[in-house]
Structures are given as C-alpha cells and as structure tokens.
Write an enzyme that holds these catalytic residues in place. Structure first.
Site, PDB file in Angstrom:
ATOM      1  N   TYR A   1     -28.866  -4.931  15.556  1.00  0.00           N
ATOM      2  CA  TYR A   1     -28.586  -4.732  16.993  1.00  0.00           C
ATOM      3  C   TYR A   1     -28.333  -3.259  17.287  1.00  0.00           C
ATOM      4  O   TYR A   1     -28.756  -2.733  18.324  1.00  0.00           O
ATOM      5  CB  TYR A   1     -27.379  -5.570  17.429  1.00  0.00           C
ATOM      6  CG  TYR A   1     -27.674  -7.042  17.559  1.00  0.00           C
ATOM      7  CD1 TYR A   1     -28.284  -7.545  18.702  1.00  0.00           C
ATOM      8  CD2 TYR A   1     -27.344  -7.933  16.545  1.00  0.00           C
ATOM      9  CE1 TYR A   1     -28.564  -8.892  18.825  1.00  0.00           C
ATOM     10  CE2 TYR A   1     -27.613  -9.283  16.663  1.00  0.00           C
ATOM     11  CZ  TYR A   1     -28.226  -9.756  17.801  1.00  0.00           C
ATOM     12  OH  TYR A   1     -28.503 -11.097  17.919  1.00  0.00           O
TER      13      TYR A   1
ATOM     14  N   LYS B   1     -34.984 -12.406  15.135  1.00  0.00           N
ATOM     15  CA  LYS B   1     -34.689 -11.174  14.413  1.00  0.00           C
ATOM     16  C   LYS B   1     -33.903 -11.501  13.154  1.00  0.00           C
ATOM     17  O   LYS B   1     -33.177 -12.499  13.174  1.00  0.00           O
ATOM     18  CB  LYS B   1     -33.913 -10.164  15.272  1.00  0.00           C
ATOM     19  CG  LYS B   1     -32.742 -10.709  16.108  1.00  0.00           C
ATOM     20  CD  LYS B   1     -31.547 -11.368  15.490  1.00  0.00           C
ATOM     21  CE  LYS B   1     -30.739 -10.787  14.421  1.00  0.00           C
ATOM     22  NZ  LYS B   1     -29.570 -11.634  14.049  1.00  0.00           N
TER      23      LYS B   1
HETATM   24  P1  NDP Z   1     -28.443 -21.729  10.984  1.00  0.00           P
HETATM   25  O1  NDP Z   1     -28.032 -21.760   9.565  1.00  0.00           O
HETATM   26  O2  NDP Z   1     -27.478 -22.227  11.986  1.00  0.00           O
HETATM   27  O3  NDP Z   1     -29.792 -22.542  11.186  1.00  0.00           O
HETATM   28  C1  NDP Z   1     -30.940 -22.301  10.406  1.00  0.00           C
HETATM   29  C2  NDP Z   1     -31.779 -23.562  10.332  1.00  0.00           C
HETATM   30  O4  NDP Z   1     -32.935 -23.259   9.556  1.00  0.00           O
HETATM   31  C3  NDP Z   1     -31.111 -24.731   9.633  1.00  0.00           C
HETATM   32  O5  NDP Z   1     -30.302 -25.501  10.474  1.00  0.00           O
HETATM   33  C4  NDP Z   1     -32.299 -25.488   9.115  1.00  0.00           C
HETATM   34  O6  NDP Z   1     -32.801 -26.299  10.177  1.00  0.00           O
HETATM   35  C5  NDP Z   1     -33.339 -24.421   8.849  1.00  0.00           C
HETATM   36  N1  NDP Z   1     -33.458 -24.135   7.412  1.00  0.00           N
HETATM   37  C6  NDP Z   1     -34.600 -24.280   6.688  1.00  0.00           C
HETATM   38  N2  NDP Z   1     -34.395 -23.967   5.413  1.00  0.00           N
HETATM   39  C7  NDP Z   1     -33.116 -23.602   5.299  1.00  0.00           C
HETATM   40  C8  NDP Z   1     -32.310 -23.165   4.208  1.00  0.00           C
HETATM   41  N3  NDP Z   1     -32.801 -23.026   2.969  1.00  0.00           N
HETATM   42  N4  NDP Z   1     -31.008 -22.871   4.460  1.00  0.00           N
HETATM   43  C9  NDP Z   1     -30.501 -22.969   5.691  1.00  0.00           C
HETATM   44  N5  NDP Z   1     -31.219 -23.383   6.757  1.00  0.00           N
HETATM   45  C10 NDP Z   1     -32.512 -23.699   6.570  1.00  0.00           C
HETATM   46  O7  NDP Z   1     -28.859 -20.221  11.294  1.00  0.00           O
HETATM   47  P2  NDP Z   1     -28.958 -19.530  12.714  1.00  0.00           P
HETATM   48  O8  NDP Z   1     -29.488 -20.486  13.694  1.00  0.00           O
HETATM   49  O9  NDP Z   1     -27.683 -18.868  13.024  1.00  0.00           O
HETATM   50  O10 NDP Z   1     -30.026 -18.343  12.416  1.00  0.00           O
HETATM   51  C11 NDP Z   1     -31.417 -18.594  12.317  1.00  0.00           C
HETATM   52  C12 NDP Z   1     -32.199 -17.336  12.685  1.00  0.00           C
HETATM   53  O11 NDP Z   1     -31.872 -16.967  14.009  1.00  0.00           O
HETATM   54  C13 NDP Z   1     -31.887 -16.120  11.820  1.00  0.00           C
HETATM   55  O12 NDP Z   1     -33.054 -15.368  11.608  1.00  0.00           O
HETATM   56  C14 NDP Z   1     -30.911 -15.322  12.655  1.00  0.00           C
HETATM   57  O13 NDP Z   1     -30.928 -13.927  12.391  1.00  0.00           O
HETATM   58  C15 NDP Z   1     -31.399 -15.621  14.058  1.00  0.00           C
HETATM   59  N6  NDP Z   1     -30.342 -15.549  15.065  1.00  0.00           N
HETATM   60  C16 NDP Z   1     -30.569 -14.822  16.204  1.00  0.00           C
HETATM   61  C17 NDP Z   1     -29.613 -14.723  17.180  1.00  0.00           C
HETATM   62  C18 NDP Z   1     -29.890 -13.972  18.436  1.00  0.00           C
HETATM   63  O14 NDP Z   1     -28.964 -13.794  19.225  1.00  0.00           O
HETATM   64  N7  NDP Z   1     -31.111 -13.549  18.678  1.00  0.00           N
HETATM   65  C19 NDP Z   1     -28.309 -15.338  17.011  1.00  0.00           C
HETATM   66  C20 NDP Z   1     -28.182 -16.123  15.805  1.00  0.00           C
HETATM   67  C21 NDP Z   1     -29.170 -16.196  14.876  1.00  0.00           C
HETATM   68  P3  NDP Z   1     -33.491 -27.727   9.892  1.00  0.00           P
HETATM   69  O15 NDP Z   1     -32.405 -28.578   9.328  1.00  0.00           O
HETATM   70  O16 NDP Z   1     -33.934 -28.141  11.232  1.00  0.00           O
HETATM   71  O17 NDP Z   1     -34.622 -27.490   8.939  1.00  0.00           O
END
Ligand code: NDP
Length: 378
Positions: free
Chosen positions: A227, A142
């Site tokens: 949410y 989401k």
């Molecule tokens: P993070 O920043 O922790 O991780 C995102 C990952 O996406 C990065 O580590 C990277 O992984 C990849 N990525 C690719 N391009 C980019 C960029 N330009 N900038 C940053 N990251 C990039 O975010 P979250 O994990 O917190 O969130 C990711 C998604 O998950 C969002 O859509 C968020 O809304 C959702 N989410 C949902 C939750 C829930 O409870 N359902 C809780 C938290 C988040 P890599 O290095 O492997 O490419």
C-alpha cells in the site's frame, strides 16, 4: 424488501449524499456519473466469478450487492460447503460453481465475463494464467504475484489470450484519494518534495498463510507494505527511479526465513521528490500517508483501510462522501472491461507489475542496505 429495492435505496441515498456535497473533483468517476443518471444499461453488467471464498472475498461479495454494473455470477472454491452456502446467498446456480480442479470449464460458461482471484498470493499467477486460457478477463488481488517474473508471465498470458488483466487496487477509485490527486495535478501543492507512507499492523495467528513464504511469497511487504509502495506512486504522481531498504526482525520464530517482519524503504523520484516508508507486521496504528510540496501538504489517515478514509490538506478537511470501496471499484472495473474506460489511476497488469518490480528491488536492497536503480517502464 427485494434486492432491487435495497439496491435502489442505496443508490438513492448515494445520489442524495453526492448532491448534498458539491463534487469538487473533475475526475467524476464513471460510477458517480452512472449513478447520477437515470438511464439503465441493459446488457452492460460485468458478470464476475469470485475465486477463493475467504474473508476478503466475503467483503467483495457483500459490496457487489450494491453495484449497478457488476454482479456475482460464478464461484470457485476448494470448500464444497462454501459453494453451497454462497451459491444460495448470492443466487449462483450450481452450473456456475467450480472447484480448483475443474474451473477451466468456465470457458464454456456464458454467464461469466471475468474471474476475480482472491486467493493466497502465491496462487495468483497459475490461476490467472488458467483464467486467461479460458478466455475470461482476470481481476487479481494485490499483490498481483509474488515477484516481477511471475507478474510478467501473467501479463503475457492475458495478452496472448486477448483478455484484460486488472488488479484490485480499490483506492484508485476512492474519492478523497482522487481529490488529492486532482489537487496535485492542478498544482495546489507546488512541486512535490516528500511523501511518507506508514503501513502496518500486528499480525496474529502464526499458522496463517500470510506467514508462510510458500503461500504469501514474503511477509509484510507483500501484504501491507505494498500500500505504501503503490500509494507513494499515486500520491507523488511519478514512478521511482531508485530504492534503498533496511529490514529488521525481532521475532525470527514467528517471522521465518523469507517472511519479512519490518522493512523501512526509501524511494527517489525523477523530479527529486523522495519517499520514506514503513512496512510492518509488528506494530499497530500505522495507516497514514503524508505528502508535502513547495506550496502545501496532504494527509490521509486512515489512508488505506476500508473506510471512511479521512484526510486534510493545507486548504482544509477533505469532505468527499464515503462509499464502499469495493462497490465503486467493481462498477468502475465494469466500465474498464466492458466499455474500455480509462481510470484516473491505472489498475491494469502493468500497474501491478510496477509494484512487483519495486518489491523485488526492496528485498534485494534490504540484503545489502545499498541503493538499487529501478526501471519500471519498458
Ligand atoms: P483468506 O485466508 O481469508 O482467504 C483466502 C481463501 O483462499 C480461502 O478462504 C480459500 O478459499 C482459498 N484458498 C485456497 N488455497 C488456500 C490455502 N492453501 N490456504 C488458505 N486459503 C486458500 O485471505 P484473504 O481473503 O484475506 O486474502 C486473499 C487475497 O486477497 C490475498 O492476495 C490478499 O492480499 C488480498 N486481500 C486484499 C485486500 C484489499 O483490500 N484489496 C484485503 C484483504 C486481502 P476456498 O475455501 O473458497 O478455497
């Protein structure tokens, strides 16, 4: 201790705790039923590639270690060292590790059934369309996309490719949440009159992608306010027909143009029930759903955190046992994708699209303060 031992121990504990607490809900979920049975299900494991190895993907990967029907079998990342590290940790062979340039090749990877997209919001649409074109099911975090137009394009691409699209709405499988829904459907609250959803936290690092419109698609509403939007719908049990909204910004340097800091919004439902919600990146201690009807009330607080979710109704405390949300979610999603199961609260692309239509309307309404009509179903 091997992984299988760990998994068995976890499941034994889960079954024991479930047996100790009477299952109040007739919505005994697939995962609950499956864990309670002794049978094994050869060939029915959902094999999932995780895309975007950030903080939430780490939580999902850990939780999936305890899944009975879902397994991490692929990795997609822009960071080679993560592919190496996660590949070793979760036993994903090099042939099933991909980057953002070459992941279309999953088409030929027989060990992947679905890709779970956990990247910044604005990337979801293009990535989902590529996954669909590769013939794999899409599970997307989401918000499913950054607006309804992009969401619709994702639905269309998945329909055309003949794959399913699910959204990571983990609370749709959460036992206390499902108990409130069961009580509502049983008429325990009488006609629902009012819902309040408070969703927010004080966001830190100003340089993170969540505060960059190009990656986040917006601000607090996209990330945390969703949410309250989604919760209003599953708690009241209806889709809203109108929305009003007001936006305030105390820090225009941190929250730039197009990145909302605080939005209050109100929703009206066909039955006459109304909802009043707050979405913010500027205040802590906000994770509460409250709903009242003609005969009773329900409160979930925390309502959406990783748990345990806590809650009570006019009949007393909710006592359903806690299990890791992402573990239940992924086992249930295996049932949906592999067996065609129907969850109590939908988690499909249509469900994600409804929230995006509401988000679009909230942003539009907050510009004028006026009321916007909503038409969520086709
Ligand atoms: P993070 O920043 O922790 O991780 C995102 C990952 O996406 C990065 O580590 C990277 O992984 C990849 N990525 C690719 N391009 C980019 C960029 N330009 N900038 C940053 N990251 C990039 O975010 P979250 O994990 O917190 O969130 C990711 C998604 O998950 C969002 O859509 C968020 O809304 C959702 N989410 C949902 C939750 C829930 O409870 N359902 C809780 C938290 C988040 P890599 O290095 O492997 O490419």
């Amino acid at each position: 201790m091997t992984l299988d031992h760990l998994r068995r121990n976890f499941l034994q504990k889960l079954v024991a705790s479930a047996a100790a607490v009477p299952l109040l809900s007739p919505y005994r979920t697939f995962a609950q039923a499956d864990r309670a049975s002794t049978g094994s299900h050869p060939g029915t494991t959902l094999r999932v590639a995780l895309m975007g190895l950030g903080s939430y993907a780490a939580r999902v990967a850990e939780a999936m270690q305890s899944c009975k029907r879902a397994k991490v079998t692929g990795l997609i990342s822009g960071t080679p060292s993560k592919l190496q590290e996660w590949g070793t940790k979760y036993g994903v062979p090099e042939k099933s590790r991909y980057n953002y340039d070459n992941f279309d090749r999953i088409k030929d990877d027989a060990d992947i059934d679905a890709v779970y997209i956990i990247t910044p919001n604005a990337q979801h649409r293009d990535q989902a369309i590529r996954v669909a074109k590769a013939g794999k099911h899409v599970i997307c975090e989401k918000p499913m996309a950054v607006n309804a137009k992009e969401g619709q394009e994702m639905l269309d691409a998945c329909a055309e490719a003949g794959v399913k699209l699910l959204v990571g709405y983990r609370l749709h499988f959460e036992p206390k949440t499902l108990e409130v829904i069961r009580m509502r459907n049983a008429g325990d609250f009488g006609n629902i009159l009012f819902f309040q959803g408070l969703s927010g936290f004080r966001i830190g690092d100003p340089s993170q992608w969540r505060l960059d419109k190009a990656l986040a698609g917006g601000g607090s509403l996209m990330d945390i306010g969703i949410y309250a939007i989604n919760g209003a719908r599953y708690m009241v049990g209806e889709d809203p027909v109108w929305v009003t909204a007001q936006q305030t910004k105390t820090d225009p340097v941190k929250f730039k143009e197009g990145v909302d800091e605080t939005i209050q919004f109100q929703l009206g439902f066909p039955s006459g029930a109304v909802a009043s919600c707050l979405s913010t990146y500027q205040m802590n201690h906000l994770d509460r759903f409250f709903m009242t009807g003609e005969r009773g009330f329900a409160e979930l607080r925390p309502a959406t955190g990783y748990g345990p979710i806590q809650g009570r109704t006019h009949k007393g405390e909710l006592t359903q046992p806690h299990a890791m949300h992402q573990t239940i979610q992924m086992d249930e999603m295996a049932g949906i994708l592999l067996d065609g199961n129907t969850p109590v609260v939908p988690v499909d692309g249509e469900e994600g699209l409804k929230d995006l239509k509401i988000i679009d309307a909230i942003y539009a309404a907050s510009e004028t303060g006026g009321r916007r009509q909503l038409r969520l179903s086709k």
